[in-house]
Design an enzyme around this catalytic site. Structure first.
Site, mmCIF file in Angstrom:
data_model
loop_
_atom_site.group_PDB
_atom_site.id
_atom_site.type_symbol
_atom_site.label_atom_id
_atom_site.label_comp_id
_atom_site.label_asym_id
_atom_site.label_seq_id
_atom_site.Cartn_x
_atom_site.Cartn_y
_atom_site.Cartn_z
ATOM 1 N N ASP A 101 0.854 -1.190 0.000
ATOM 2 C CA ASP A 101 0.000 0.000 0.000
ATOM 3 C C ASP A 101 0.888 1.237 0.000
ATOM 4 O O ASP A 101 1.760 1.378 0.872
ATOM 5 C CB ASP A 101 -0.905 0.030 1.230
ATOM 6 C CG ASP A 101 -2.008 -1.011 1.184
ATOM 7 O OD1 ASP A 101 -1.927 -1.943 0.355
ATOM 8 O OD2 ASP A 101 -2.962 -0.892 1.980
ATOM 9 N N LYS A 165 -7.719 3.255 -2.536
ATOM 10 C CA LYS A 165 -7.937 3.166 -1.086
ATOM 11 C C LYS A 165 -8.190 4.558 -0.528
ATOM 12 O O LYS A 165 -7.562 5.529 -0.943
ATOM 13 C CB LYS A 165 -6.708 2.518 -0.426
ATOM 14 C CG LYS A 165 -6.748 2.440 1.085
ATOM 15 C CD LYS A 165 -5.473 1.779 1.618
ATOM 16 C CE LYS A 165 -5.382 1.872 3.131
ATOM 17 N NZ LYS A 165 -4.111 1.304 3.657
ATOM 18 N N LYS A 198 -10.573 -0.368 -1.674
ATOM 19 C CA LYS A 198 -10.299 -0.654 -0.269
ATOM 20 C C LYS A 198 -10.693 0.551 0.561
ATOM 21 O O LYS A 198 -10.271 1.677 0.287
ATOM 22 C CB LYS A 198 -8.824 -0.971 -0.047
ATOM 23 C CG LYS A 198 -8.464 -1.151 1.440
ATOM 24 C CD LYS A 198 -7.003 -1.514 1.647
ATOM 25 C CE LYS A 198 -6.631 -1.539 3.121
ATOM 26 N NZ LYS A 198 -5.215 -1.910 3.352
#
Length: 235
Positions: A101, A165, A198
């Site tokens: 990430d 995300k 996400k």
């Protein structure tokens, strides 16, 4: 992706498979990280999400379990140079991790430097995909307008990202909504089936957690303190 049954009817293991169990507090000791990694594995969470310094600590704990390793880089600001981000990714990729990430440079985005942001992300995506590692880009949506969020979704698709995300959970100076249903809806509308979504930040209740699953979210970053609540273990 829409679930095949309502989240309220899912087993604990089915629900845990949505969770990146976040263990990112900078004050954590090695023993703290070990304890939480064991808990993530015991609960069958999708991954345990850690800072790079703890890769060697966590890998032996999750080896042979259903739980993988998700490493954050350039966290939580995203303001390192592209060269530095790539170097950080390459170090993480020396280990058998599943996910990486990365925080996008949302200051550039706020400046309107969309192509610069895309190039920055793409450089990390390329080295990760060469090793078969999933990449998620953290927007920090609470610092962005709806228009900026929508544009960034397309920017990330062009960069080849696997997941968009919402948040780091470490932003200050803004009203924090994190993975609100409203923001998740915007992101899902923009990415369609071109990449996954996400949610992370402010997922603290079971009701919120189940609602996002029913909306069709693909993964959620949930802090270690909130995991018992969202999985219904705190009662």
């Amino acid at each position: 992706m829409r679930p095949i049954k309502p989240a309220s009817e899912m087993t604990r293991d089915e629900l845990a498979a949505y969770i990146d169990y976040s263990v990112l507090k900078p004050e954590f000791t090695t023993q703290d990280v070990k304890r939480e990694a064991r808990t993530a594995a015991d609960l069958h969470c999708k991954t345990v999400c850690i800072n790079p310094a703890y890769i060697e600590t966590v890998l032996p704990i999750v080896e042979g379990t259903d739980t993988g390793t998700c490493v954050v880089i350039d966290f939580p600001f995203g303001t390192s140079s592209t060269r530095s981000k790539v170097a950080q990714a390459e170090v993480a990729l020396e280990y058998p991790i599943e996910d990486l990430d990365i925080v996008m440079n949302y200051g550039w985005l706020r400046d309107g430097e969309i192509e610069k942001v895309a190039e920055d992300i793409r450089a990390v995506v390329d080295v990760c995909h060469a090793k078969g590692v999933i990449v998620k880009t953290i927007f920090e949506t609470d610092a962005l307008t709806e228009e900026q969020i929508r544009k960034t979704c397309h920017c990330c698709i062009e960069a080849g990202i696997d997941y968009v995300k919402t948040s780091t959970g470490f932003l200050t100076g803004y009203e924090l909504e994190g993975a609100s249903p409203e923001v998740i809806k915007i992101m899902m509308e923009e990415v369609g089936d071109k990449c996954k979504v996400k949610g992370s930040g402010c997922i603290r209740t079971r009701e919120h957690f189940l609602q996002l699953i029913d909306m069709g979210i693909d993964r959620m970053g949930v802090g270690y303190k909130s995991v018992p609540e969202v999985l219904g273990l705190s009662k």
